[in-house]
Every structure is written in structure tokens, then in C-alpha cells.
Design a protein around this motif. Structure first.
Motif, PDB file in Angstrom:
ATOM      1  N   ALA A 111      -4.607  34.302  64.288  1.00  0.00           N
ATOM      2  CA  ALA A 111      -5.498  33.106  64.875  1.00  0.00           C
ATOM      3  C   ALA A 111      -5.207  31.838  65.474  1.00  0.00           C
ATOM      4  O   ALA A 111      -5.517  31.675  66.583  1.00  0.00           O
ATOM      5  N   GLY A 112      -4.125  31.580  64.637  1.00  0.00           N
ATOM      6  CA  GLY A 112      -3.570  30.229  65.083  1.00  0.00           C
ATOM      7  C   GLY A 112      -2.666  30.168  66.424  1.00  0.00           C
ATOM      8  O   GLY A 112      -2.707  29.578  67.399  1.00  0.00           O
ATOM      9  N   ASN A 113      -2.061  31.615  66.642  1.00  0.00           N
ATOM     10  CA  ASN A 113      -1.450  31.717  67.913  1.00  0.00           C
ATOM     11  C   ASN A 113      -2.294  31.986  68.863  1.00  0.00           C
ATOM     12  O   ASN A 113      -2.029  31.455  69.963  1.00  0.00           O
ATOM     13  N   ASP A 114      -3.373  32.401  68.783  1.00  0.00           N
ATOM     14  CA  ASP A 114      -4.464  32.714  69.943  1.00  0.00           C
ATOM     15  C   ASP A 114      -4.752  31.258  70.145  1.00  0.00           C
ATOM     16  O   ASP A 114      -5.243  30.980  71.445  1.00  0.00           O
ATOM     17  N   LEU A 115      -5.092  30.488  69.201  1.00  0.00           N
ATOM     18  CA  LEU A 115      -5.695  28.956  69.554  1.00  0.00           C
ATOM     19  C   LEU A 115      -4.743  28.230  70.401  1.00  0.00           C
ATOM     20  O   LEU A 115      -5.042  27.728  71.399  1.00  0.00           O
ATOM     21  N   ILE A 116      -3.353  28.634  70.120  1.00  0.00           N
ATOM     22  CA  ILE A 116      -2.290  27.658  70.729  1.00  0.00           C
ATOM     23  C   ILE A 116      -2.236  28.169  72.118  1.00  0.00           C
ATOM     24  O   ILE A 116      -2.399  27.181  73.196  1.00  0.00           O
ATOM     25  N   ARG A 117      -2.080  29.598  72.439  1.00  0.00           N
ATOM     26  CA  ARG A 117      -1.780  30.139  73.627  1.00  0.00           C
ATOM     27  C   ARG A 117      -3.117  29.874  74.668  1.00  0.00           C
ATOM     28  O   ARG A 117      -2.628  29.530  75.809  1.00  0.00           O
ATOM     29  N   SER A 118      -4.326  29.713  74.010  1.00  0.00           N
ATOM     30  CA  SER A 118      -5.473  29.705  74.729  1.00  0.00           C
ATOM     31  C   SER A 118      -5.650  28.039  75.177  1.00  0.00           C
ATOM     32  O   SER A 118      -6.238  27.919  76.320  1.00  0.00           O
ATOM     33  N   ALA A 119      -5.170  27.319  74.348  1.00  0.00           N
ATOM     34  CA  ALA A 119      -5.286  25.705  74.498  1.00  0.00           C
ATOM     35  C   ALA A 119      -4.407  25.433  75.818  1.00  0.00           C
ATOM     36  O   ALA A 119      -4.777  24.689  76.646  1.00  0.00           O
ATOM     37  N   PHE A 120      -3.245  26.078  75.868  1.00  0.00           N
ATOM     38  CA  PHE A 120      -2.171  25.987  76.881  1.00  0.00           C
ATOM     39  C   PHE A 120      -2.845  26.540  78.174  1.00  0.00           C
ATOM     40  O   PHE A 120      -2.743  26.100  79.276  1.00  0.00           O
ATOM     41  N   GLY A 121      -3.207  27.998  78.192  1.00  0.00           N
ATOM     42  CA  GLY A 121      -3.701  28.437  79.088  1.00  0.00           C
ATOM     43  C   GLY A 121      -5.128  27.736  79.774  1.00  0.00           C
ATOM     44  O   GLY A 121      -5.141  28.180  81.051  1.00  0.00           O
ATOM     45  N   ALA A 122      -5.931  26.907  78.974  1.00  0.00           N
ATOM     46  CA  ALA A 122      -6.886  26.417  79.602  1.00  0.00           C
ATOM     47  C   ALA A 122      -6.655  25.248  80.125  1.00  0.00           C
ATOM     48  O   ALA A 122      -7.334  24.880  80.971  1.00  0.00           O
ATOM     49  N   GLY A 123      -5.601  24.501  79.614  1.00  0.00           N
ATOM     50  CA  GLY A 123      -5.333  23.162  80.111  1.00  0.00           C
ATOM     51  C   GLY A 123      -4.535  23.301  81.560  1.00  0.00           C
ATOM     52  O   GLY A 123      -4.636  22.272  82.508  1.00  0.00           O
ATOM     53  N   PHE A 124      -3.778  24.165  81.661  1.00  0.00           N
ATOM     54  CA  PHE A 124      -2.638  24.107  83.070  1.00  0.00           C
ATOM     55  C   PHE A 124      -3.110  24.380  84.306  1.00  0.00           C
ATOM     56  O   PHE A 124      -3.016  23.789  85.229  1.00  0.00           O
ATOM     57  N   PRO A 125      -4.201  25.379  84.318  1.00  0.00           N
ATOM     58  CA  PRO A 125      -4.650  25.696  85.642  1.00  0.00           C
ATOM     59  C   PRO A 125      -5.485  24.410  86.151  1.00  0.00           C
ATOM     60  O   PRO A 125      -5.506  24.419  87.587  1.00  0.00           O
ATOM     61  N   LEU A 126      -5.559  23.506  85.482  1.00  0.00           N
ATOM     62  CA  LEU A 126      -6.207  22.190  86.162  1.00  0.00           C
ATOM     63  C   LEU A 126      -5.509  21.490  87.119  1.00  0.00           C
ATOM     64  O   LEU A 126      -6.144  20.748  88.027  1.00  0.00           O
ATOM     65  N   PHE A 127      -4.232  21.311  86.851  1.00  0.00           N
ATOM     66  CA  PHE A 127      -3.337  20.661  87.777  1.00  0.00           C
ATOM     67  C   PHE A 127      -2.505  21.518  88.651  1.00  0.00           C
ATOM     68  O   PHE A 127      -1.647  21.156  89.528  1.00  0.00           O
ATOM     69  N   ALA A 128      -2.834  22.949  88.521  1.00  0.00           N
ATOM     70  CA  ALA A 128      -1.877  23.954  89.103  1.00  0.00           C
ATOM     71  C   ALA A 128      -1.905  23.727  90.882  1.00  0.00           C
ATOM     72  O   ALA A 128      -0.815  23.626  91.325  1.00  0.00           O
ATOM     73  N   GLY A 129      -3.127  23.647  91.363  1.00  0.00           N
ATOM     74  CA  GLY A 129      -3.097  23.562  92.576  1.00  0.00           C
ATOM     75  C   GLY A 129      -2.437  22.429  92.994  1.00  0.00           C
ATOM     76  O   GLY A 129      -1.834  22.476  94.325  1.00  0.00           O
ATOM     77  N   GLY A 130      -2.750  21.226  92.766  1.00  0.00           N
ATOM     78  CA  GLY A 130      -1.945  19.885  93.030  1.00  0.00           C
ATOM     79  C   GLY A 130      -0.781  20.126  92.882  1.00  0.00           C
ATOM     80  O   GLY A 130       0.009  19.594  93.816  1.00  0.00           O
ATOM     81  N   MET A 131      -0.173  20.866  91.946  1.00  0.00           N
ATOM     82  CA  MET A 131       1.286  20.670  91.712  1.00  0.00           C
ATOM     83  C   MET A 131       1.938  21.477  92.954  1.00  0.00           C
ATOM     84  O   MET A 131       2.785  21.248  93.412  1.00  0.00           O
ATOM     85  N   TYR A 132       1.265  22.836  93.174  1.00  0.00           N
ATOM     86  CA  TYR A 132       1.948  23.708  94.223  1.00  0.00           C
ATOM     87  C   TYR A 132       1.657  22.993  95.540  1.00  0.00           C
ATOM     88  O   TYR A 132       2.548  23.070  96.646  1.00  0.00           O
ATOM     89  N   ARG A 133       0.761  22.120  95.828  1.00  0.00           N
ATOM     90  CA  ARG A 133       0.487  21.674  97.208  1.00  0.00           C
ATOM     91  C   ARG A 133       1.542  20.286  97.263  1.00  0.00           C
ATOM     92  O   ARG A 133       2.051  20.202  98.424  1.00  0.00           O
ATOM     93  N   ASN A 134       1.902  19.516  96.234  1.00  0.00           N
ATOM     94  CA  ASN A 134       2.452  18.444  96.414  1.00  0.00           C
ATOM     95  C   ASN A 134       3.964  18.735  96.388  1.00  0.00           C
ATOM     96  O   ASN A 134       4.822  18.234  97.313  1.00  0.00           O
TER      97      ASN A 134
END
Length: 583
Positions: free
Chosen positions: A517-540
Motif C-alpha cells: 500500500a505504501g508503494n502504491d502511495l509513493i508511485r501514485s504521488a509521483f505519477g500525479a505530480g509530474f504531468p503538471l509540468f510535463a508540457g512546459g518542460m517539453y516545450r521549453n
């Protein structure tokens, strides 16, 4: 058919309405026969998990004065030989009701008359480990269907992000929050659902069915959302209630398969978990193009609704502790002997409310930070999960912006990831059969560190994939080249997930639910946060350097499986919670 549906939610419902005369268990229809069989054959020596180990014991010369899990002293058996031939009345008056369900005396020296209820024997058909290959395969298929139906819910939404942005007049980044709230929901959900599924009074199947029903129903207000806040709230709720299978699916597979065979099921489970995010944009893309973003949610409801119908009728309980708990209840009712208890009931009786609260709510968090092995592997898998979601955000930039794919065909670009996953299965299964299985000891156990070479190979593939994809995504290079490179990621992710989940389950068997359950929490936290800046990172930064940045980050984590391969045993032996007794 009766045996197949007896322990399903449908079977539970029928028994609740019509009583035990419907879909009866053998100990309800022919208790004397069951009792006779046990008296004249074997006695169980239950293990702490409910007892698969059986040893031969004669009834003429049983051991006396054994505490703990000692066998029954027949001199204390108050029924006569005539009674022992099958009288139910004798069962009701007997102090030791037999070994019919693997019954043995608890703490006889302390005057404790508790009778431990375990399996009928080494081939007890109610033990999920003893189910036929066909039944196990059918339950595994349903587990994979449920996993796919939930995992697709994150990525299927991405096809409608532009539509959400236009309808509710928010930015693309704000519309992307619908993805992150869903992923965040199924990261937090297992912190509640996983401990509940481990309770013997609950089990896994009711958690799956009830939460899946909520998941289906909640798609309706999600699709009918009238404002941005409503949509975000229901995306989080659907992720939260849909999450149990994402953390305990591996435990369900482990319920049925021995450690030696578990890796095959975990591999297929990993493939299904990969198929969900990959197929989501493809299916959602066609729906959005034909209708609008709301149809991605309706598709999710139809798929999960079909899954609910199948599981409602055909998915049985797989938790051994729950099966034995219900068996003990039936035997108490049939015999009138209130001393009959399953191991899980005995364990729970010695736990305070504080202990239960700690196990359910606190331990999944504390294990993440108190155990170096857990922390390192959870962060690494979190990184892989984050790379998956942030990297997927680059696909529209590459295949629409560079290669001019039509919007509804963008999902086809993800098929390289899917093909990579399926191509991995035959060689990996061959490796498991010819290389890894011979490494198991006579008890069917494998040192966790022996799994790490596969993880090292997978860890190296991740940066190769990122560099390949980033620097081949240009008009001068055919679009099939970056798609082929993308297939390396699914190969790497599949190998890493298989190794890490098995490694954690083997190293922390007592705390497996909390660790996963802890593993799922950590990987989901990472997966939830990173896409928010993905588009800007690839464009810049551009596709090449943005992908390279992810590749360099993946390179930094390659030492983790290498260090665990070389020094994992030393770290494990120094832990108070990890298992030490591997050969």
C-alpha cells in the motif's frame, strides 16, 4: 458451478436471503462425514498464517501437555467410539471437535480450551492454493480485467483534456489536474482499503465488489459535471474508490499461487497495468473525436460496469484468513462449541484497538521511512511511474506536432509500449522457468536478492529508451523509430515492477499489505505530480533535451538494484521487520 459461485458476492447474497441450505459447504451438509474423515486420518499443525503444513499423527499416542499449537490429546476426548462414528450430537458435546478443519488445542497448559481451525488437510479444496488450474486461471483473468478497467481510467481522460479546457475555460495545466486527482485518489485509497482487505471478517472480494460498484456509479456525476470543481472532485473520488486492486491485486495472486509460480501471475498483472494507460489515449481519442470529452467517462463506466457484472457473479474470495474465519463460524454454529477459532481470530483477540489502528493507518507510512529497502524501492518505482506519465505528455508534441498525426490517431503511437510488454512475456517466462525456478530451495523459497539481476537489466533499459525516443523524434527520421524505442520502456517497467513487488512481499511477508500500500502511495504521488509540468518542460527544453533529462534522472537510480543485489542481504539482516531465515 455451485462450487464456483458459492464464495462470490452473488453466492453470499443468495445465502443471506435463503440461508445455508443454498450453496452449502460440506461441513453444513454432512458434518459427521467430515468429522469421521478427520478423526481417522490426519491432524494439522497450523502455521501462523492459517495452516498449510500437515504432519502425520496417530490418535493412539498423541503428545501430552503441549502448549501453543500442540495437537489434541485424545485422552481428553469425551465422546465414545460409537459417538465418533458420526453422531452430530457427539460433536456438540465434545471438548475437542476433531481435526475436521485442522483443529488443534491451543495453550492447554494455561487452561485455554481454544480449538484452532485450519485446513481439512494438505489437499483441502477450499484452500486457494489447491484450486484447479482452470479455476485459478479464471480468477486471474478476472483480476487482470479489474486491473485494466481501473488503470485505463487515468489515461482515457487525457484525450479529453483540451475539451475540458475549452468547456470550463481553464488552462491546459488546470485541465490536466483531472488526471492527477484520479491518480492521487488511487494512491491514497489503498491506505484504507488494503488493511481492510486483510481483516479476516472482511476479506478481499467484498472490498473489490463494493468499491467497484461505487466506481461505476460515480462515473455518472463525473460525466455530467457542470463545473470544473465538480469534475475534479468526482475524478478524485472515482480514483479513491477504484484503487483496491492496484495495491492488493498482487496479494490476490499470491493467495492462489506458490512463491515459485507467483512471478508468472505478477508478470501478467504488470502487463495489464501497462495496457490500461497505453490503451486509454487510443480509446479515448476516438470517443473525443466522435463526440466530446464526456464520452471518455461514459466509456469508462461501460467497461467497469461490464467488469462489475462478471466479478459479481464469478469472483470468489481468495483470502485464506477470511475463508478459515467463515469456516470457524460455521463449525461453531453446527457444533455449538464456542471454543472453535481460526488463527486470525486468535491473533485479533490479542490485539488492542490501538494495535489495530496502528496496523491499518500508521504502519504503511512508517515503513516507508523506517526501512531503507522499502524507501529506496518505493522511490525508484515512483520515479518509473512518474516517467511513464510525464513521458506520455510528450506524445502529442511529437506525433501531432512533428509527425502530423490526426488527433484521433494519436493513441496508435502508444502501441509500441503495448507491443514491448507482450514481446517481453515469452523470454521472461522462459527465464523464470529455466533459470529462477531451479534457484528455489526445498521449501519453495528464494532469497529476495537473487531477483535483482533482472531489475538491473530493466534499470539500464529506462535511460536507453529516453535517449532513443528523445533524439529520434524529428521529421528526418521515420515515426516508427521513436515508437520502437518506446517499447523498451514497457520491457523495463515490467521487469522492475515484477522484481520490486515480489522482493517487497518476500522480504516483509508479515507486513506485505502495508508495504505494498505504501508503494502504491509513493508511485501514485509521483505519477500525479509530474504531468503538471510535463508540457512546459517539453516545450521549453525541446523533445530531445527534455527526454534526456529524464534519461539522466533514470541513470542516477541504476545503482539501487545493483546495491541491493550486493548488499541487500546485509541490510535485510539488520532490519527488525524484514525476514531473515532464507537459506
Amino acid at each position: 458451478m455451485a462450487e464456483l459461485i458459492r464464495d462470490t458476492f452473488f453466492g453470499y447474497s443468495l445465502r443471506l436471503l435463503f440461508g445455508s441450505r443454498v450453496l452449502s459447504h460440506p461441513d453444513e451438509t454432512d458434518l459427521p462425514m467430515v468429522w469421521q474423515k478427520a478423526v481417522h486420518e490426519k491432524q494439522a499443525t497450523p502455521t501462523s498464517s492459517g495452516a498449510n503444513s500437515i504432519h502425520e499423527e496417530t490418535h493412539d499416542d498423541p503428545p501430552n501437555g503441549q502448549g501453543g499449537h500442540g495437537t489434541i490429546d485424545e485422552k481428553k476426548h469425551r465422546s465414545t467410539p460409537t459417538q465418533r462414528k458420526g453422531s452430530v450430537a457427539s460433536l456438540r458435546s465434545a471438548v475437542t471437535v476433531v481435526d475436521a478443519a485442522g483443529v488443534s488445542k491451543q495453550d492447554s497448559e494455561k487452561g485455554d480450551d481454544t480449538l484452532l481451525v485450519g485446513w481439512y488437510g494438505p489437499e483441502d479444496p477450499d484452500n486457494p492454493q489447491n484450486w484447479s488450474s482452470r479455476k485459478k486461471s479464471w480468477v486471474l483473468v478476472q483480476t487482470l480485467l479489474l486491473t485494466f478497467s481501473i488503470y485505463i481510467g487515468s489515461a482515457i481522460y487525457t484525450a479529453g483534456i483540451a475539451g475540458v479546457s475549452q468547456e470550463f475555460h481553464v488552462s491546459i495545466v488546470a485541465a490536466t489536474v483531472g488526471l492527477t486527482t484520479f491518480v492521487g485518489g488511487y494512491g491514497l485509497g489503498p491506505m484504507v482499503w488494503s488493511p481492510l482487505s486483510e481483516l479476516p471478517q472482511v476479506g478481499r472480494m467484498p472490498i473489490y465488489i463494493i468499491t467497484l460498484a461505487l466506481f461505476v456509479v460515480l462515473q455518472i456525476p463525473t460525466a455530467l459535471s457542470t463545473n470544473y470543481g465538480m469534475l475534479m472532485a468526482f475524478r478524485f473520488l472515482t480514483g479513491f474508490v477504484g484503487s483496491p486492486i492496484l495495491a492488493t491485486g498482487g496479494a490476490t495472486i499470491a493467495d492462489m499461487y506458490s512463491a515459485k509460480k507467483r512471478a508468472y501471475g505478477i508478470t501478467l498483472w504488470g502487463v495489464t497495468a501497462t495496457c490500461g494507460p497505453v490503451m486509454g489515449p487510443l480509446i479515448g481519442g476516438f470517443a473525443t473525436h466522435a463526440k466530446d470529452w464526456r464520452w471518455t467517462i461514459w466509456e469508462l463506466m461501460w467497461l467497469s460496469g461490464f467488469c462489475f457484472i462478471v466479478l459479481f457473479f464469478f469472483f470468489p474470495e481468495t483470502s485464506a484468513s477470511n475463508i478459515l474465519y467463515r469456516r470457524a463460524k460455521r463449525l461453531r454454529k453446527a457444533t455449538g462449541n464456542t471454543n472453535l477459532r481460526s488463527q486470525s481470530e486468535i491473533d485479533a483477540a490479542h490485539m488492542s484497538k490501538r494495535d489495530l489502528a496502528v496496523a491499518a493507518l500508521v504502519r504503511p507510512f512508517t515503513l516507508n521511512f523506517q526501512e531503507p529497502i522499502v524507501l529506496a524501492l518505493n522511490i525508484y518505482i515512483g520515479l518509473i511511474y512518474a516517467l511513464l506519465y510525464i513521458w506520455f505528455e510528450s506524445f502529442p508534441i511529437v506525433f501531432i506536432g512533428i509527425y502530423h498525426f490526426k488527433t484521433q490517431l494519436l493513441g496508435l503511437a502508444f502501441l509500441g509500449v503495448l507491443v514491448g510488454a507482450f514481446v517481453t512475456i515469452p523470454p521472461f517466462f522462459a527465464y523464470l522457468y529455466y533459470v529462477q525456478e531451479p534457484m528455489y530451495n526445498e521449501r519453495g523459497e528464494l532469497r529476495p536478492e537473487a531477483r535483482m539481476p533482472v531489475a538491473i537489466f530493466g534499470a539500464v533499459l529506462v535511460p536507453i529508451c529516453m535517449f532513443w525516443f528523445g533524439w529520434t523524434s524529428r521529421e528526418s527520421i521515420h515515426w516508427i523509430v521513436p515508437i520502437i524505442g518506446s517499447g523498451l520502456f514497457s520491457i523495463a517497467a515490467l521487469l522492475l515492477f515484477n522484481v520490486v513487488l515480489n522482493y517487497l512481499a518476500d522480504t516483509y511477508p508479515v507486513y506485505a499489505a502495508s508495504v505494498l500500500a505504501g508503494n502504491d502511495l509513493i508511485r501514485s504521488a509521483f505519477g500525479a505530480g509530474f504531468p503538471l509540468f510535463a508540457g512546459g518542460m517539453y516545450r521549453n527544453l525541446g523533445v530531445g533535451w527534455a527526454s534526456s533529462l529524464l534519461g539522466f534522472l533514470a541513470c542516477a537510480f541504476i545503482p539501487i538494484p545493483i546495491l541491493l543485489w550486493k548488499y541487500g542481504e546485509r541490510i535485510r539482516m539488520s532490519s527488525k521487520r524484514a525476514r531473515h531465515d532464507f537459506d
